[in-house]
Design a protein around this motif. Structure first.
Motif, PDB file in Angstrom:
ATOM      1  N   LEU A  42      33.361  37.299  35.396  1.00 52.97           N
ATOM      2  CA  LEU A  42      34.452  36.730  34.615  1.00 52.97           C
ATOM      3  C   LEU A  42      35.602  37.736  34.667  1.00 52.97           C
ATOM      4  O   LEU A  42      35.487  38.850  34.150  1.00 52.97           O
ATOM      5  CB  LEU A  42      34.049  36.466  33.163  1.00 52.97           C
ATOM      6  N   ASN A  43      36.670  37.365  35.344  1.00 49.60           N
ATOM      7  CA  ASN A  43      37.862  38.218  35.448  1.00 49.60           C
ATOM      8  C   ASN A  43      37.523  39.625  35.940  1.00 49.60           C
ATOM      9  O   ASN A  43      37.726  40.618  35.244  1.00 49.60           O
ATOM     10  CB  ASN A  43      38.590  38.274  34.102  1.00 49.60           C
ATOM     11  N   GLU A  44      36.991  39.693  37.150  1.00 50.16           N
ATOM     12  CA  GLU A  44      36.560  40.961  37.744  1.00 50.16           C
ATOM     13  C   GLU A  44      37.390  41.336  38.977  1.00 50.16           C
ATOM     14  O   GLU A  44      36.888  41.948  39.902  1.00 50.16           O
ATOM     15  CB  GLU A  44      35.075  40.869  38.127  1.00 50.16           C
ATOM     16  N   GLU A  45      38.675  40.984  38.979  1.00 47.95           N
ATOM     17  CA  GLU A  45      39.505  41.282  40.143  1.00 47.95           C
ATOM     18  C   GLU A  45      39.598  42.779  40.440  1.00 47.95           C
ATOM     19  O   GLU A  45      39.806  43.177  41.577  1.00 47.95           O
ATOM     20  CB  GLU A  45      40.916  40.706  39.966  1.00 47.95           C
TER      21      GLU A  45
ATOM     22  N   LYS B 123      42.414  36.934  39.611  1.00 50.81           N
ATOM     23  CA  LYS B 123      42.294  36.697  41.046  1.00 50.81           C
ATOM     24  C   LYS B 123      40.851  36.737  41.560  1.00 50.81           C
ATOM     25  O   LYS B 123      40.627  36.728  42.776  1.00 50.81           O
ATOM     26  CB  LYS B 123      43.138  37.720  41.812  1.00 50.81           C
ATOM     27  N   THR B 124      39.894  36.788  40.650  1.00 51.33           N
ATOM     28  CA  THR B 124      38.489  36.906  41.063  1.00 51.33           C
ATOM     29  C   THR B 124      38.089  35.814  42.051  1.00 51.33           C
ATOM     30  O   THR B 124      37.503  36.092  43.102  1.00 51.33           O
ATOM     31  CB  THR B 124      37.556  36.856  39.834  1.00 51.33           C
ATOM     32  N   VAL B 125      38.379  34.574  41.735  1.00 45.12           N
ATOM     33  CA  VAL B 125      37.953  33.448  42.568  1.00 45.12           C
ATOM     34  C   VAL B 125      38.562  33.531  43.967  1.00 45.12           C
ATOM     35  O   VAL B 125      37.864  33.350  44.975  1.00 45.12           O
ATOM     36  CB  VAL B 125      38.306  32.105  41.895  1.00 45.12           C
ATOM     37  N   SER B 126      39.853  33.797  44.056  1.00 48.03           N
ATOM     38  CA  SER B 126      40.493  33.864  45.373  1.00 48.03           C
ATOM     39  C   SER B 126      39.954  35.021  46.200  1.00 48.03           C
ATOM     40  O   SER B 126      39.815  34.910  47.425  1.00 48.03           O
ATOM     41  CB  SER B 126      42.010  33.985  45.223  1.00 48.03           C
ATOM     42  N   ILE B 127      39.616  36.126  45.547  1.00 50.12           N
ATOM     43  CA  ILE B 127      39.027  37.266  46.265  1.00 50.12           C
ATOM     44  C   ILE B 127      37.648  36.886  46.804  1.00 50.12           C
ATOM     45  O   ILE B 127      37.327  37.142  47.967  1.00 50.12           O
ATOM     46  CB  ILE B 127      38.931  38.503  45.349  1.00 50.12           C
ATOM     47  N   VAL B 128      36.839  36.265  45.968  1.00 54.27           N
ATOM     48  CA  VAL B 128      35.498  35.850  46.393  1.00 54.27           C
ATOM     49  C   VAL B 128      35.586  34.857  47.549  1.00 54.27           C
ATOM     50  O   VAL B 128      34.841  34.944  48.534  1.00 54.27           O
ATOM     51  CB  VAL B 128      34.717  35.231  45.208  1.00 54.27           C
ATOM     52  N   GLU B 129      36.513  33.913  47.457  1.00 53.27           N
ATOM     53  CA  GLU B 129      36.652  32.892  48.495  1.00 53.27           C
ATOM     54  C   GLU B 129      37.113  33.463  49.828  1.00 53.27           C
ATOM     55  O   GLU B 129      36.933  32.829  50.874  1.00 53.27           O
ATOM     56  CB  GLU B 129      37.629  31.807  48.025  1.00 53.27           C
ATOM     57  N   SER B 130      37.676  34.659  49.802  1.00 57.66           N
ATOM     58  CA  SER B 130      38.104  35.297  51.054  1.00 57.66           C
ATOM     59  C   SER B 130      36.921  35.860  51.844  1.00 57.66           C
ATOM     60  O   SER B 130      37.078  36.216  53.016  1.00 57.66           O
ATOM     61  CB  SER B 130      39.117  36.408  50.761  1.00 57.66           C
TER      62      SER B 130
END
Length: 256
Positions: free
Chosen positions: A15-18, A44-51
């Motif tokens: 949860l919110n770990e950018e 930005k956690t989700v976008s980082i993971v999706e990369s």
């Protein structure tokens, strides 16, 4: 005898770990499967993971740590699972030991892993953290988290347990406000856990339990040897206990 190499699923709850997640995902180079269970981060956690194309992202509403971990276990394809938090790192020695452990002929169902608590960029040697260990490597077919514990979750293990020698490096404390926020969150969850168990917010407990927590960690667990860092950590851990009773009193009063 089955000589097939065991595969490993790495599970990460976020949860919110950018601030942490990119470095962690870059570091998990030995896993056969990586799954991030995200409770709808707003940074930005989700976008980082999706990369990371080799990482599976599942968004799931957070209720408590126990239910989130049990949900994560159900998503893993492999029997052997490693839980790792976004603010934790694995040494090369620990990675090798994990691979060796899951492929050994020992009938171990779950392994404790010790953690090194990092206060910003330096190690915290005492303050109750010197013996910190947690179940993180486990055979999910023989383990489940106790649904009565919602924070500092308890693993029920069907079979023998053991401990690994190498440690996780835990970058839990990045700033005073960040760690205070974590302790506040834990206090709220713990209050709800106590409420379910029928525990009352007695005035003396509200007053004395936080004080006891501070003195125990600062004196008995040698927090004073950590200097200013020890004062801060012991105070914030006691603060979490204070929030627990404060929230328990608020909830109880609202129901009258």
């Amino acid at each position: 005898m089955n000589n097939e190499k065991q595969k490993l699923s790495v599970l990460i709850i976020t949860l919110n770990e950018e601030q942490h997640i990119k470095l962690l995902l870059e570091d998990i180079d030995f896993a056969d499967e990586i799954i991030v269970i995200d409770s709808y981060s707003t940074d930005k956690t989700v976008s980082i993971v999706e990369s990371f194309k080799n990482v599976k992202l599942i968004q799931h509403r957070f209720v408590d740590y126990t239910s989130q971990r049990n949900f994560a276990l159900d998503q893993a394809k492999n029997s052997w699972v490693l839980f790792i938090d976004a603010d934790e790192r694995l040494t090369s020695g620990l990675k090798s030991e994990i691979v060796t452990a899951i492929n050994s002929e020992n009938a171990i169902s779950a392994y404790f892993i010790y953690r090194i608590f990092m206060f910003k960029d330096s190690r915290l040697n005492f303050s109750g953290w010197q013996t910190d260990k947690i179940f993180r490597l486990l055979d999910k077919s023989k383990c489940r988290y106790n649904e009565e514990r919602t924070v500092h979750e308890k693993l029920i293990v069907n079979g023998p347990i053991d401990s690994l020698k190498h440690k996780i490096i835990h970058f839990s404390y990045s700033s005073y406000e960040d760690y205070k926020s974590k302790m506040h969150h834990y206090g709220i969850l713990k209050a709800n856990e106590k409420l379910v168990k029928g525990i009352k917010p007695y005035f003396l407990l509200h007053l004395l339990h936080p004080l006891y927590t501070f003195l125990y960690q600062f004196i008995i667990r040698f927090g004073f040897l950590d200097g200013k860092k020890g004062v801060i950590i012991c105070y914030l851990n006691a603060y979490s206990v204070y929030i627990r009773y404060n929230e328990l009193r608020r909830i109880t009063s609202s129901r009258i």
